[in-house]
Design a protein around this motif. Structure first.
Motif, PDB file in Angstrom:
ATOM      1  N   LYS A 128     -14.033  -7.876  -2.402  1.00  0.00           N
ATOM      2  CA  LYS A 128     -13.427  -6.956  -1.437  1.00  0.00           C
ATOM      3  C   LYS A 128     -12.300  -6.177  -2.099  1.00  0.00           C
ATOM      4  N   ILE A 129     -12.155  -4.914  -1.702  1.00  0.00           N
ATOM      5  CA  ILE A 129     -11.148  -4.029  -2.276  1.00  0.00           C
ATOM      6  C   ILE A 129      -9.919  -3.985  -1.368  1.00  0.00           C
ATOM      7  N   ILE A 130      -8.759  -4.264  -1.970  1.00  0.00           N
ATOM      8  CA  ILE A 130      -7.479  -4.145  -1.280  1.00  0.00           C
ATOM      9  C   ILE A 130      -6.837  -2.838  -1.726  1.00  0.00           C
ATOM     10  N   MET A 131      -6.527  -1.970  -0.783  1.00  0.00           N
ATOM     11  CA  MET A 131      -5.817  -0.744  -1.138  1.00  0.00           C
ATOM     12  C   MET A 131      -4.392  -1.093  -1.524  1.00  0.00           C
ATOM     13  N   GLY A 132      -4.032  -0.735  -2.753  1.00  0.00           N
ATOM     14  CA  GLY A 132      -2.785  -1.155  -3.373  1.00  0.00           C
ATOM     15  C   GLY A 132      -1.578  -1.059  -2.481  1.00  0.00           C
ATOM     16  N   GLY A 133      -0.804  -2.098  -2.466  1.00  0.00           N
ATOM     17  CA  GLY A 133       0.325  -2.209  -1.569  1.00  0.00           C
ATOM     18  C   GLY A 133       1.183  -0.962  -1.532  1.00  0.00           C
ATOM     19  N   GLY A 134       1.262  -0.355  -0.376  1.00  0.00           N
ATOM     20  CA  GLY A 134       2.165   0.759  -0.174  1.00  0.00           C
ATOM     21  C   GLY A 134       3.531   0.240   0.251  1.00  0.00           C
ATOM     22  N   ALA A 135       4.506   1.134   0.315  1.00  0.00           N
ATOM     23  CA  ALA A 135       5.860   0.700   0.612  1.00  0.00           C
ATOM     24  C   ALA A 135       6.529   1.631   1.609  1.00  0.00           C
ATOM     25  N   TRP A 136       7.561   1.092   2.265  1.00  0.00           N
ATOM     26  CA  TRP A 136       8.394   1.822   3.197  1.00  0.00           C
ATOM     27  C   TRP A 136       7.524   2.534   4.235  1.00  0.00           C
ATOM     28  N   MET A 137       7.636   3.862   4.375  1.00  0.00           N
ATOM     29  CA  MET A 137       6.878   4.590   5.392  1.00  0.00           C
ATOM     30  C   MET A 137       5.841   5.532   4.763  1.00  0.00           C
ATOM     31  N   HIS A 138       5.359   5.218   3.579  1.00  0.00           N
ATOM     32  CA  HIS A 138       4.530   6.163   2.824  1.00  0.00           C
ATOM     33  C   HIS A 138       3.065   6.164   3.252  1.00  0.00           C
ATOM     34  N   TYR A 139       2.791   5.974   4.528  1.00  0.00           N
ATOM     35  CA  TYR A 139       1.407   5.762   4.959  1.00  0.00           C
ATOM     36  C   TYR A 139       0.531   7.013   4.934  1.00  0.00           C
ATOM     37  N   ALA A 140       1.120   8.213   4.840  1.00  0.00           N
ATOM     38  CA  ALA A 140       0.292   9.423   4.783  1.00  0.00           C
ATOM     39  C   ALA A 140      -0.597   9.422   3.548  1.00  0.00           C
ATOM     40  N   PHE A 141      -0.178   8.728   2.510  1.00  0.00           N
ATOM     41  CA  PHE A 141      -0.984   8.621   1.291  1.00  0.00           C
ATOM     42  C   PHE A 141      -2.330   7.962   1.602  1.00  0.00           C
TER      43      PHE A 141
ATOM     44  N   VAL B 125     -12.077   7.770   0.020  1.00  0.00           N
ATOM     45  CA  VAL B 125     -11.945   6.455  -0.606  1.00  0.00           C
ATOM     46  C   VAL B 125     -12.141   5.389   0.465  1.00  0.00           C
ATOM     47  N   ASN B 126     -13.007   4.438   0.169  1.00  0.00           N
ATOM     48  CA  ASN B 126     -13.282   3.343   1.107  1.00  0.00           C
ATOM     49  C   ASN B 126     -12.734   2.034   0.543  1.00  0.00           C
ATOM     50  N   TRP B 127     -12.136   1.243   1.401  1.00  0.00           N
ATOM     51  CA  TRP B 127     -11.632  -0.063   0.987  1.00  0.00           C
ATOM     52  C   TRP B 127     -11.783  -1.040   2.136  1.00  0.00           C
ATOM     53  N   ASP B 128     -11.441  -2.318   1.882  1.00  0.00           N
ATOM     54  CA  ASP B 128     -11.670  -3.378   2.870  1.00  0.00           C
ATOM     55  C   ASP B 128     -10.397  -3.886   3.540  1.00  0.00           C
ATOM     56  N   ILE B 129      -9.288  -3.860   2.822  1.00  0.00           N
ATOM     57  CA  ILE B 129      -8.032  -4.425   3.313  1.00  0.00           C
ATOM     58  C   ILE B 129      -6.901  -3.466   2.956  1.00  0.00           C
ATOM     59  N   THR B 130      -6.003  -3.213   3.898  1.00  0.00           N
ATOM     60  CA  THR B 130      -4.827  -2.383   3.625  1.00  0.00           C
ATOM     61  C   THR B 130      -3.633  -3.285   3.359  1.00  0.00           C
ATOM     62  N   ALA B 131      -3.007  -3.128   2.181  1.00  0.00           N
ATOM     63  CA  ALA B 131      -1.846  -3.949   1.821  1.00  0.00           C
ATOM     64  C   ALA B 131      -0.559  -3.146   1.981  1.00  0.00           C
ATOM     65  N   TRP B 132       0.510  -3.864   2.334  1.00  0.00           N
ATOM     66  CA  TRP B 132       1.804  -3.201   2.491  1.00  0.00           C
ATOM     67  C   TRP B 132       2.918  -4.126   2.038  1.00  0.00           C
ATOM     68  N   HIS B 133       4.070  -3.525   1.676  1.00  0.00           N
ATOM     69  CA  HIS B 133       5.227  -4.274   1.181  1.00  0.00           C
ATOM     70  C   HIS B 133       6.426  -4.045   2.096  1.00  0.00           C
ATOM     71  N   TRP B 134       7.229  -5.102   2.251  1.00  0.00           N
ATOM     72  CA  TRP B 134       8.392  -4.974   3.127  1.00  0.00           C
ATOM     73  C   TRP B 134       9.532  -5.861   2.631  1.00  0.00           C
ATOM     74  N   TYR B 135      10.744  -5.280   2.579  1.00  0.00           N
ATOM     75  CA  TYR B 135      11.907  -6.000   2.082  1.00  0.00           C
ATOM     76  C   TYR B 135      13.063  -5.923   3.083  1.00  0.00           C
ATOM     77  N   SER B 136      14.039  -6.777   2.866  1.00  0.00           N
ATOM     78  CA  SER B 136      15.088  -7.000   3.860  1.00  0.00           C
ATOM     79  C   SER B 136      15.882  -5.749   4.187  1.00  0.00           C
ATOM     80  N   ASP B 137      16.083  -4.831   3.225  1.00  0.00           N
ATOM     81  CA  ASP B 137      16.882  -3.643   3.498  1.00  0.00           C
ATOM     82  C   ASP B 137      16.119  -2.580   4.284  1.00  0.00           C
ATOM     83  N   GLN B 138      14.861  -2.861   4.623  1.00  0.00           N
ATOM     84  CA  GLN B 138      14.052  -1.887   5.355  1.00  0.00           C
ATOM     85  C   GLN B 138      14.011  -2.167   6.856  1.00  0.00           C
ATOM     86  N   GLY B 139      14.569  -3.297   7.271  1.00  0.00           N
ATOM     87  CA  GLY B 139      14.709  -3.565   8.696  1.00  0.00           C
ATOM     88  C   GLY B 139      13.445  -4.037   9.375  1.00  0.00           C
TER      89      GLY B 139
END
Length: 464
Positions: free
Chosen positions: A309-322, A341-355
């Motif tokens: 399965k393909i995971i779309m590389g972890g995006g960050a913050w609010m960059h979801y338009a990509f 582009v087709n993929w199976d899982i959407t990955a995302w990153h989140w850190y403490s300073d992002q609320g």
């Protein structure tokens, strides 16, 4: 964390980065790789023709008879209708995401039939665009059918086994060189971790990680690679070829159940200090190169391993338009009809300073990141989350890690947003001069921190 990328009100730091020497090696293109180019086409994207245009086409012999308009659907749904003799292919696209949701049907005896697996879609209202195309591919007839997807059982048997995970850097040294795979496995088992994310950026690294994956699999922990590459290419084709080679190397070394293509690559394509919620927040040329890298990686993987399965590389913050542009076949300059582009899982990153990830606020206002990602129609993995080392004491960091804006929140909303995996960043602290003390254990590879105990206790108290 490496190579800081400033976005909006927060600094999204780069966790993984690929050495340029490996990029040069990966960029060696061959005519076979060029022949492999594909990764989607304009025909994969939904037809954006106006209602007037659609009405003016010859639709006399093409009609959708099932499902009925506004039907409530679940499970596997048959889409069928009549075609006469004019049409050679019928496709079904969900206009909510721009993705194909069924195999193309070849009409026979004046009718067509195909199926849609609605369990792969988000519950709620959807519009399926059903398009008949003639043998030349130049003439189309389009009908839209509105349906309500309602599946009450959204999880899979494997979800419980993969929910909690961790990040490692076994191809970047530090404590990961001090600790044997067996020791790391015992620590992950003690934590209750089932997934272990590590970087790959070269053939050598792919082979090294494959050995670790075998050791971990025997102990009940699944390793998967995040494939790293930058934007240092002259064209989308060059980027595609480099990505393709790394995909081949990675899948040849070991057949993983999951492959992640790139890591926060969208941050490198931003036009400046912007949120990343609109296409115009991205540089068009950089976006095209990033798309080439991603398409190439996927094609390279699939040339060796069709099951992973393909995971779309972890995006960050609010960059979801990509991700939205990749899924829709659009790009920052506003043009359409580009490779989807087709993929199976959407990955995302989140850190403490992002609320709060469900109410993230930047220059464009406040956004529910998870709700927006959910509209892509894929399961969500938060495969990097962590607390900035400067947040406070070790105990304060541990409390935030498991608190109501991180692990406790993610678990509470998992069923609502179809979050299927959480992976903490990271197992060990980096050495001095590295990314920082993000680890659950110190840089000696053996001394637990307060976050280790907090994470372990949370997992035990919240089994998934």
């Amino acid at each position: 964390m490496k190579n800081s990328s400033q976005t909006s009100f927060f600094t999204v730091q780069r966790v993984f980065s690929a050495p340029k020497a490996s990029l040069i090696a990966a960029a060696v293109a061959t005519s076979l790789m060029l022949a492999a180019c594909g990764g989607g086409s304009a025909s994969d994207a939904f037809d954006t023709a106006s209602t007037v245009d659609a009405a003016s086409r010859n639709t006399t012999a093409f009609a959708v008879t099932s499902p009925a308009a506004n039907a409530t659907v679940s499970g596997t749904v048959t889409v069928k209708g009549t075609t006469g003799s004019k049409w050679a292919k019928v496709s079904v696209v969900d206009m909510t995401t721009g993705n194909k949701v069924a195999r193309d049907a070849t009409p026979a005896n004046g009718s067509f039939s195909t199926t849609v697996d609605t369990t792969r879609q988000v519950n709620g209202n959807h519009t399926w665009q059903i398009t008949a195309t003639d043998s030349t591919g130049g003439t189309r007839s389009v009908q839209n059918v509105s349906v309500v997807v309602n599946n009450t059982k959204a999880t899979t048997p494997t979800t419980a086994k993969i929910f909690y995970g961790a990040n490692g850097h076994n191809n970047e040294g530090g404590a990961y060189d001090i600790s044997s795979p067996a020791l790391q496995l015992s620590q992950l088992q003690d934590l209750g971790v089932k997934m272990y994310r590590n970087e790959v950026f070269s053939e050598w690294g792919a082979n090294k990680l494959a050995g670790m994956a075998k050791t971990m699999a025997a102990g009940g922990v699944t390793v998967y690679p995040v494939m790293l590459m930058g934007l240092d290419f002259n064209s989308e084709t060059d980027a595609y070829n480099a990505g393709y080679q790394l995909g081949v190397w990675t899948a040849t070394a070991y057949k993983y159940p999951y492959y992640e293509v790139t890591n926060e690559l969208e941050a490198d394509a931003l036009v400046g200090n912007v949120d990343g919620v609109y296409p115009e927040h991205f540089d068009n040329t950089k976006f095209q190169i990033a798309r080439g890298v991603i398409r190439g990686m996927i094609a390279g993987i699939k040339s060796v391993d069709t099951n992973g399965k393909i995971i779309m590389g972890g995006g960050a913050w609010m960059h979801y338009a990509f991700d939205q542009m990749l899924a829709n076949g659009t790009q920052p300059d506003g043009t359409t009809g580009h490779p989807v582009v087709n993929w199976d899982i959407t990955a995302w990153h989140w850190y403490s300073d992002q609320g709060d990830i469900t109410n993230a606020c930047g220059g464009t206002g406040c956004h529910d990141i998870l709700a927006t990602l959910q509209q892509l129609g894929k399961p969500i993995w938060i495969n990097e989350f962590g607390v900035r080392p400067w947040y406070g004491t070790d105990q304060q960091i541990a409390s935030y890690l498991v608190g109501n804006q991180m692990m406790a929140q993610f678990v509470a909303v998992a069923s609502k947003y179809n979050i299927q995996a959480l992976q903490t960043y990271e197992l060990y602290d980096d050495p001095a001069g590295g990314e920082g003390a993000y680890g659950l254990l110190m840089n000696d590879g053996k001394t637990p921190k307060a976050a280790y105990t907090a994470f372990k206790n949370f997992v035990a108290a919240n089994p998934k």
